[in-house]
Design a protein around this motif. Structure first.
Motif, PDB file in Angstrom:
ATOM      1  N   GLN A 158      -0.372  -1.394  -5.094  1.00  0.00           N
ATOM      2  CA  GLN A 158      -0.062  -1.292  -3.673  1.00  0.00           C
ATOM      3  C   GLN A 158       0.190  -2.676  -3.079  1.00  0.00           C
ATOM      4  O   GLN A 158      -0.655  -3.569  -3.176  1.00  0.00           O
ATOM      5  N   VAL A 159       1.340  -2.843  -2.481  1.00  0.00           N
ATOM      6  CA  VAL A 159       1.664  -4.077  -1.768  1.00  0.00           C
ATOM      7  C   VAL A 159       1.322  -3.856  -0.295  1.00  0.00           C
ATOM      8  O   VAL A 159       1.938  -3.034   0.380  1.00  0.00           O
ATOM      9  N   SER A 202     -11.032  -8.163  -0.939  1.00  0.00           N
ATOM     10  CA  SER A 202     -10.222  -6.949  -0.869  1.00  0.00           C
ATOM     11  C   SER A 202     -10.094  -6.434   0.557  1.00  0.00           C
ATOM     12  O   SER A 202     -10.964  -6.668   1.399  1.00  0.00           O
ATOM     13  N   ARG A 203      -8.998  -5.693   0.808  1.00  0.00           N
ATOM     14  CA  ARG A 203      -8.833  -5.018   2.087  1.00  0.00           C
ATOM     15  C   ARG A 203      -9.826  -3.857   2.197  1.00  0.00           C
ATOM     16  O   ARG A 203     -10.159  -3.406   3.307  1.00  0.00           O
ATOM     17  N   LEU A 204     -10.311  -3.384   1.073  1.00  0.00           N
ATOM     18  CA  LEU A 204     -11.307  -2.324   1.076  1.00  0.00           C
ATOM     19  C   LEU A 204     -12.621  -2.869   1.630  1.00  0.00           C
ATOM     20  O   LEU A 204     -12.846  -4.078   1.636  1.00  0.00           O
ATOM     21  N   ALA A 240      -5.747  -2.689  -7.987  1.00  0.00           N
ATOM     22  CA  ALA A 240      -4.411  -2.100  -7.891  1.00  0.00           C
ATOM     23  C   ALA A 240      -3.766  -2.345  -6.531  1.00  0.00           C
ATOM     24  O   ALA A 240      -2.917  -1.581  -6.082  1.00  0.00           O
ATOM     25  N   GLN A 241      -4.201  -3.399  -5.847  1.00  0.00           N
ATOM     26  CA  GLN A 241      -3.572  -3.756  -4.585  1.00  0.00           C
ATOM     27  C   GLN A 241      -3.739  -5.244  -4.317  1.00  0.00           C
ATOM     28  O   GLN A 241      -4.583  -5.913  -4.917  1.00  0.00           O
ATOM     29  N   GLN A 242      -2.919  -5.775  -3.431  1.00  0.00           N
ATOM     30  CA  GLN A 242      -3.007  -7.176  -3.067  1.00  0.00           C
ATOM     31  C   GLN A 242      -4.367  -7.483  -2.446  1.00  0.00           C
ATOM     32  O   GLN A 242      -4.928  -6.669  -1.712  1.00  0.00           O
ATOM     33  N   ASN A 243      -4.873  -8.669  -2.737  1.00  0.00           N
ATOM     34  CA  ASN A 243      -6.082  -9.131  -2.076  1.00  0.00           C
ATOM     35  C   ASN A 243      -5.733 -10.282  -1.134  1.00  0.00           C
ATOM     36  O   ASN A 243      -4.560 -10.651  -1.000  1.00  0.00           O
ATOM     37  N   ALA A 244      -6.723 -10.855  -0.490  1.00  0.00           N
ATOM     38  CA  ALA A 244      -6.472 -11.923   0.486  1.00  0.00           C
ATOM     39  C   ALA A 244      -5.812 -13.132  -0.169  1.00  0.00           C
ATOM     40  O   ALA A 244      -4.912 -13.755   0.413  1.00  0.00           O
ATOM     41  N   ILE A 284       4.340   0.022  -5.830  1.00  0.00           N
ATOM     42  CA  ILE A 284       5.211  -0.439  -6.909  1.00  0.00           C
ATOM     43  C   ILE A 284       4.715   0.131  -8.222  1.00  0.00           C
ATOM     44  O   ILE A 284       3.537   0.085  -8.523  1.00  0.00           O
ATOM     45  N   ASP A 285       5.641   0.686  -8.999  1.00  0.00           N
ATOM     46  CA  ASP A 285       5.260   1.196 -10.318  1.00  0.00           C
ATOM     47  C   ASP A 285       4.854   0.043 -11.216  1.00  0.00           C
ATOM     48  O   ASP A 285       5.446  -1.009 -11.176  1.00  0.00           O
TER      49      ASP A 285
END
Length: 562
Positions: free
Chosen positions: A219-220, A290-292, A304-308, A561-562
């Motif tokens: 995830q972007v 993380s955004r989480l 599986a996603q961008q971090n700060a 993004i795959d």
């Protein structure tokens, strides 16, 4: 000794007898921490049932016979029982010595631990304990002779034993269901002490989640973050990622011993009400970047996603992650430049396995002397106060508090020695932070470069309070010593993004690792759709022009993004 060995070599028993005797040892000896805690919970009830208390070891023994009986059959009997005893004895040692609970998080910590860290737990006390409770019983199991009945006859006998044991479990459960339910509901931590079945369950879940689930699509969070500054000066932020530091041991937060004698004169701001996302590095480090947040964090999602760090890098900042923590960034630094401190003994700060944190200063200075980007983020990952070998985290010449504990079996030191040793690690961390600030201050004087420092620890540490040592307890019942962590901020006088007097006034407000993502974006002046102004504890102290530059829509757009 020879007579004892000869006795067991000549002892002949059936597989079912060996199964029963081994289960008795596992349930009634290696599960003493569970039985003790459960008994304490039961007897603390106003009107507890004595028969319910007596049923507890019988219930546990019967369950052990059922679980072990299903798999330990014929030629598999000895290998599986020995494996169970060895693993259970190690868990027994960790639980009875340090108060460790081997849940999912602890399994993850164990599997991600490097050899040097694992060896730090090896000492004479641990070796003797393992020899007595693990090796010796396993040797007896290995030496006894087993008699085998015809296959189907033995299978029938085993089914009878399992059925009988299962019937005992059902009988006890039906008679005392309300008692077990009440105690379990009010003492949710108890299951974590059931050896080795809680760890077996956690291990199964860890392997399933990490090796059998299909990878998630990446995830972007933002495809085009930018850095917007009015200043014509270059900017550098050093984030110091602390290790195993607890806020209660910082004199900046009111601790009576002078553990922050260096930074207290440098105008730092200590945020004294900071809580961690987890109680171990494997959770806290990726979670804070993380955004989480703590409530919805999972390693699978966060990787599986961008971090700060990713967003700041994508916005155009130069990023360098320098680690003195065995390269353990837990996936956060995967997509940026990293540098691992060399532990070679040729460096007087290193012993071949570990380095004192002052070893971070040389690569930091080298980087600061060659800044090419207008905006730079440098992360220094410390070894900090990592135990149980606290005495190896600071040079003997930097020992401030004595007597200290020069051994890894910390439970055998006096409380005064243990506290002094740990406090020495905090005082040494403070020295390193002070030297980092001095390096940043030189940038202002020589090159007119504005700079800031942010120090945050990943989790805290227990030092024998209530019989608990180290860290890693499940968050739901972890003590404050493991979740209350320090956070320190420093900014040089030439920066104009933040009002430091305002920050000082807000330093006692409750914040957590959940705020780190947005705090980092704010300090680095990153304008991004992933930024949440409501989650930025610095926002009330940010200058109006800085807020206008970086604030955007609070809606979070994500591209997959795959």
């Amino acid at each position: 000794m020879k007579k004892i060995i000869s006795y067991f070599e000549n002892l002949t028993i059936t597989t079912n007898q060996l199964l029963f005797f081994t289960c008795c040892y596992i349930a009634l000896v290696l599960n003493l921490p569970f039985l003790s805690k459960a008994s304490t919970a039961i007897t603390a009830l106003d009107n507890y049932n004595v028969l319910f208390l007596i049923s507890l070891p019988i219930f546990l023994l019967s369950l052990s016979v059922v679980f072990q009986g299903i798999f330990s059959f014929r030629w598999l009997t000895k290998p599986l029982l020995i494996t169970t005893v060895i693993i259970s004895s190690l868990i027994f040692y960790g639980t009875i010595t340090y108060g460790i609970v081997f849940d999912y998080g602890m399994v993850q910590n164990t599997l991600e631990t490097d050899s040097a860290e694992a060896l730090s737990y090896v000492n004479l006390h641990a070796s003797l304990f393992f020899l007595i409770f693990g090796v010796l019983p396993s040797f007896i199991i290995y030496k006894v002779k087993l008699t085998y009945k015809p296959f189907f006859r033995e299978l029938l006998t085993r089914l009878k034993i399992i059925t009988f044991s299962f019937a005992v479990v059902l009988l006890i459960a039906s008679v005392f269901y309300s008692n077990y339910a009440a105690v379990g509901r009010n003492n949710k931590d108890l299951l974590g002490y059931v050896t080795p079945y809680k760890m077996a369950d956690a291990s199964y879940k860890f392997v399933r989640n990490h090796y059998f689930y299909p990878p998630m699509k990446f995830q972007v969070l933002d495809t085009a973050p930018t850095i917007v500054r009015d200043s014509s000066r270059k900017h550098v932020t050093v984030m110091v990622l602390g290790e195993t530091a607890r806020a209660q041991s910082f004199s900046l937060n009111g601790y009576t011993k002078p553990t922050n004698q260096y930074t207290e004169t440098q105008g730092v701001i200590s945020f004294s009400n900071m809580s961690s996302c987890g109680t171990a590095t494997a959770v806290s480090v990726p979670c804070m970047f993380s955004r989480l947040n703590k409530d919805n964090y999972s390693k699978r999602k966060s990787t599986a996603q961008q971090n700060a760090v990713d967003l700041i890098h994508l916005a155009g900042a130069d990023i360098l992650w320098i680690s003195n923590n065995n390269g353990s960034c837990k996936g956060v630094c995967t997509r940026v430049k990293t540098l691992q401190v060399d532990t070679d003994k040729s460096n007087p700060l290193c012993d071949g396995e570990y380095c004192f944190d002052e070893a971070l200063l040389a690569p930091l200075k080298k980087k600061l002397n060659s800044l090419t980007n207008e905006n730079t983020l440098i992360v220094l990952h410390m070894i900090g106060s990592h135990g149980p070998t606290y005495f190896k985290r600071y040079p003997s010449s930097k020992s401030v508090f004595t007597p200290d504990c020069q051994r890894s079996d910390i439970q055998n030191c006096s409380q005064e020695q243990l506290i002094n040793t740990y406090d020495n690690t905090i005082a040494y961390t403070d020295l390193v932070l002070s030297k980092v600030i001095n390096q940043l201050s030189e940038l202002d004087k020589k090159d007119n470069i504005e700079s800031s420092l942010l120090y945050i620890s990943d989790h805290g540490e227990s030092l024998g309070e209530s019989g608990v040592y180290l860290h890693g307890l499940p968050y739901a019942f972890a003590p404050e010593e493991q979740t209350h962590v320090p956070m320190i901020f420093w900014a040089d006088p030439i920066q104009n993004d933040f009002n430091t007097k305002c920050l000082s006034d807000l330093s006692k407000a409750p914040i957590s690792h959940d705020n780190v993502f947005d705090t980092l974006l704010s300090i680095m002046s990153v304008k991004s759709t992933a930024y949440d102004i409501e989650n930025d504890p610095f926002i009330d102290c940010k200058s109006e022009h800085a807020i206008a530059r970086t604030t955007t829509s609070q809606k979070l757009d994500m591209e997959i993004i795959d």
